[in-house]
Structure formats: C-alpha cells, structure tokens
Design a protein around this motif. Structure first.
Motif, PDB file in Angstrom:
ATOM      1  N   LEU A   8      -4.697  22.778   7.892  1.00  0.00           N
ATOM      2  CA  LEU A   8      -5.953  23.301   7.360  1.00  0.00           C
ATOM      3  C   LEU A   8      -5.768  24.022   6.029  1.00  0.00           C
ATOM      4  O   LEU A   8      -6.691  24.065   5.210  1.00  0.00           O
ATOM      5  N   ASN A   9      -4.580  24.582   5.810  1.00  0.00           N
ATOM      6  CA  ASN A   9      -4.335  25.311   4.565  1.00  0.00           C
ATOM      7  C   ASN A   9      -3.801  24.420   3.447  1.00  0.00           C
ATOM      8  O   ASN A   9      -3.763  24.845   2.287  1.00  0.00           O
ATOM      9  N   ILE A  10      -3.373  23.209   3.788  1.00  0.00           N
ATOM     10  CA  ILE A  10      -2.970  22.231   2.766  1.00  0.00           C
ATOM     11  C   ILE A  10      -3.785  20.973   3.021  1.00  0.00           C
ATOM     12  O   ILE A  10      -3.313  20.024   3.651  1.00  0.00           O
ATOM     13  N   PRO A  11      -5.027  20.936   2.558  1.00  0.00           N
ATOM     14  CA  PRO A  11      -5.919  19.808   2.859  1.00  0.00           C
ATOM     15  C   PRO A  11      -5.341  18.479   2.385  1.00  0.00           C
ATOM     16  O   PRO A  11      -4.753  18.384   1.308  1.00  0.00           O
ATOM     17  N   GLY A  12      -5.506  17.468   3.234  1.00  0.00           N
ATOM     18  CA  GLY A  12      -5.075  16.125   2.878  1.00  0.00           C
ATOM     19  C   GLY A  12      -3.605  15.858   3.076  1.00  0.00           C
ATOM     20  O   GLY A  12      -3.130  14.750   2.802  1.00  0.00           O
ATOM     21  N   SER A  13      -2.859  16.844   3.565  1.00  0.00           N
ATOM     22  CA  SER A  13      -1.404  16.683   3.665  1.00  0.00           C
ATOM     23  C   SER A  13      -0.962  16.053   4.976  1.00  0.00           C
ATOM     24  O   SER A  13       0.019  15.301   5.007  1.00  0.00           O
ATOM     25  N   ASP A  51       0.818  -1.211   0.000  1.00  0.00           N
ATOM     26  CA  ASP A  51       0.000   0.000   0.000  1.00  0.00           C
ATOM     27  C   ASP A  51       0.848   1.255   0.000  1.00  0.00           C
ATOM     28  O   ASP A  51       0.334   2.357   0.055  1.00  0.00           O
ATOM     29  N   GLN A  52       2.160   1.098  -0.030  1.00  0.00           N
ATOM     30  CA  GLN A  52       3.064   2.242   0.078  1.00  0.00           C
ATOM     31  C   GLN A  52       3.492   2.729  -1.301  1.00  0.00           C
ATOM     32  O   GLN A  52       4.046   1.976  -2.098  1.00  0.00           O
ATOM     33  N   TYR A  53       3.224   3.994  -1.570  1.00  0.00           N
ATOM     34  CA  TYR A  53       3.668   4.595  -2.825  1.00  0.00           C
ATOM     35  C   TYR A  53       5.115   5.024  -2.681  1.00  0.00           C
ATOM     36  O   TYR A  53       5.480   5.717  -1.738  1.00  0.00           O
ATOM     37  N   THR A  54       5.962   4.568  -3.573  1.00  0.00           N
ATOM     38  CA  THR A  54       7.384   4.894  -3.482  1.00  0.00           C
ATOM     39  C   THR A  54       7.804   5.940  -4.484  1.00  0.00           C
ATOM     40  O   THR A  54       8.962   6.341  -4.510  1.00  0.00           O
ATOM     41  N   HIS A 114     -11.444   8.751   4.833  1.00  0.00           N
ATOM     42  CA  HIS A 114     -10.645   7.727   4.164  1.00  0.00           C
ATOM     43  C   HIS A 114      -9.249   8.231   3.802  1.00  0.00           C
ATOM     44  O   HIS A 114      -8.579   7.632   2.966  1.00  0.00           O
ATOM     45  N   PHE A 115      -8.814   9.315   4.432  1.00  0.00           N
ATOM     46  CA  PHE A 115      -7.456   9.800   4.186  1.00  0.00           C
ATOM     47  C   PHE A 115      -6.445   8.769   4.680  1.00  0.00           C
ATOM     48  O   PHE A 115      -6.622   8.155   5.735  1.00  0.00           O
ATOM     49  N   ARG A 116      -5.362   8.594   3.926  1.00  0.00           N
ATOM     50  CA  ARG A 116      -4.310   7.651   4.289  1.00  0.00           C
ATOM     51  C   ARG A 116      -2.960   8.360   4.257  1.00  0.00           C
ATOM     52  O   ARG A 116      -2.728   9.240   3.420  1.00  0.00           O
ATOM     53  N   TYR A 117      -2.071   7.959   5.178  1.00  0.00           N
ATOM     54  CA  TYR A 117      -0.762   8.597   5.294  1.00  0.00           C
ATOM     55  C   TYR A 117       0.315   7.533   5.459  1.00  0.00           C
ATOM     56  O   TYR A 117       0.134   6.567   6.208  1.00  0.00           O
ATOM     57  N   SER A 118       1.426   7.725   4.777  1.00  0.00           N
ATOM     58  CA  SER A 118       2.545   6.794   4.884  1.00  0.00           C
ATOM     59  C   SER A 118       3.301   7.039   6.186  1.00  0.00           C
ATOM     60  O   SER A 118       3.078   8.031   6.890  1.00  0.00           O
ATOM     61  N   ASP A 119       4.226   6.147   6.508  1.00  0.00           N
ATOM     62  CA  ASP A 119       5.025   6.300   7.725  1.00  0.00           C
ATOM     63  C   ASP A 119       5.887   7.560   7.670  1.00  0.00           C
ATOM     64  O   ASP A 119       6.115   8.212   8.696  1.00  0.00           O
TER      65      ASP A 119
END
Length: 288
Positions: free
Chosen positions: A83-88, A16-19, A55-60
């Motif tokens: 809040l100013n960079i949504p999804g980050s 599931d990790q984008y490299t 459903h936001f996902r974040y890598s290590d």
C-alpha cells in the motif's frame, strides 16, 4: 581495470518481459543479472503507475519476490509495503491465486512425499534427516472451502499416521456435535526433512516441509515411532534415505528414540533392526 559503458537507448523487451538496459563491459559482454531484480522492480512501479489498478502487470521475478515476502513477513507486512509503494506488488487476491496454482498450499495431515521427491531430484541428493516437533497454537476452528472440511480439531491417528481430511461434513448437526464433544487442537505438529549436502556443495540445502496437522498431545511414544517408520519407508520408495530423526527432549519423543535405538528399552513386536536398510557397524574380530 574494466571500463563500463552504459546503454542509453530505449528499454529492452523480450516479448512482454522487460529485461532492463543491458550493461556492456570492456570486452563487449552484456551483463543484466547484477541488478536485474532492482531494475525490474523500478520498471514495474513506473509502468503500473501509468495505468489503472485493473491493468497492473508483474513479471515472474516480482511474483516470486511477492510470495517470499508474504511467507516470510506475513500478511500485515506485505500489505504495509504494497500500500505504501503503489504498483510494486500484486494484490492479495492475485497472490492467493499464485499460491493455489503453484501447489504451495498444504492440506492438513497431508504428507507431501511426491513433492519431496521432486525437491531431492532437483537438488540431486539422496540422504536426509527427519525432524518432528509441536508448537502451541490458538484454539480455533476454520472451514477450508477447497477441501470442504473443518480445520482445528485434533487429527486422529491410524498406526501413528494422521488421517487426512477427517472432518468433512455438510450437516449442521454433525458440526454441533463436534463442537460439543471434541476439544480444539492446542498444538500444531510439524514434520520437516533436511537434505544432507554432498561433499561437492558449498551451501546447506533448504529444508522441506513434509506435513503439518493439529494434535492434542495424547499420542504415545509408539505412535511417534510408527509414524517415523512410515516416513522412512515412504521416502525409501522414492530413493530418499532417511539416516536419522531429530526432535526436542519431550518425554514421549525421548522414549521413542530409546525404543528405536534399543537403549534400556526394547520392541519385541517391532523388529526395526532386522530391516534390510538398517545401518550396521562392522567390527573386526580382533583389535590390533
């Protein structure tokens, strides 16, 4: 001069990790580390913007970056960027869970000797300096739901060592008694351990926060001396050699240093120089 060719195919995943897209040099060697975090950060934003916030996902890597940003920048800075960079970046709720699960939360008056030992084992070091200092804080009482205790009262000392979790209660009457009879802590006392780098290292190792707790500046020089002695022996049991303590020029700290070093002061009932691990200077019987 090296000529680089850039991969234009689909993104590369490992589970599931984008490299990120691999970068291929003239010798056919793949290089994804140079801008790995930046690529991962941009991908996280673009990928999360196509989903609902649940459903936001974040890598290590993103989680580690979020923890560093929160610790160094504080809550307001973290929320401003998030809040100013949504999804980050993860939400504060997720960040709190990460802190709890990663054992980053520190309990008041807890000396983290076991974590210190792991820190030194990872660094492959043995020698260190200890330091102690206090800083002024806003007087207030807070309830810690995890340990079921109240934080903000001065921590009592036993042989110079703070007593952990001294103020737990389920009684409202007891809490009222504490508020009426005990003053709030005006200072935060902090203990840090600075590893001493070896001759083969080019960078100075990061310091380690050993303990922190509220005080009211009633501790004596003897309390501080016994506390340093306790830290020294606990570290020695874990193969960590404290070679000295440093602090500011507060009168009680200076007196503790004088008592320890024997400079115009003595400790008849505290023979620190007889410790088997005490430093000794071997002098020649005759000078050339």
């Amino acid at each position: 001069m090296h000529q680089y060719q850039y991969y234009t195919g689909p993104p590369v995943y490992t589970g599931d990790q984008y490299t990120g897209p691999p970068r291929i040099g003239s010798e056919g060697v793949t290089d994804t580390d140079k801008n790995g975090f930046l690529i991962d950060f941009i991908y996280t934003i673009t990928n999360n913007l196509t989903k609902s916030s649940n459903h936001f996902r974040y890598s290590d890597k993103i989680k580690d970056f979020a923890l560093c940003l929160y610790i160094l920048g504080g809550k307001l800075t973290y929320e401003f960027i998030r809040l100013n960079i949504p999804g980050s970046l993860p939400s504060l709720t997720m960040l709190t869970k990460l802190i709890l699960n990663s054992n980053l939360k520190i309990s008041e008056a807890e000396f983290r000797f076991d974590q210190l030992q792991k820190h030194f084992e990872n660094l492959n070091l043995q020698y260190a300096f200890g330091s102690e200092d206090a800083t002024g804080v806003i007087k207030k009482i807070k309830y810690d739901s995890i340990t079921n205790k109240f934080i903000g009262f001065p921590t009592p000392l036993e042989h110079g060592v703070p007593i952990k979790e001294y103020y737990p209660t389920d009684s409202l009457d007891t809490l009222k008694l504490w508020f009426n009879s005990i003053d709030k802590s005006s200072l935060l006392n902090v203990h840090m351990i600075q590893p001493v780098q070896s001759t083969t290292q080019n960078t100075i190792p990061s310091p380690f926060l050993l303990s922190a707790y509220g005080i009211d500046n009633t501790a004596t020089a003897n309390d501080r001396l016994q506390r340093w002695w306790y830290i020294f022996n606990q570290c020695l049991q874990r193969n960590i050699r404290i070679i000295g303590f440093s602090t500011d020029a507060d009168a009680k700290y200076v007196r503790a240093m004088r008592l320890m070093s024997g400079v115009f002061a003595s400790l008849p009932n505290f023979p620190v120089h007889q410790h088997q691990q005490a430093f000794t200077v071997k002098l020649k019987s005759r000078w050339p």
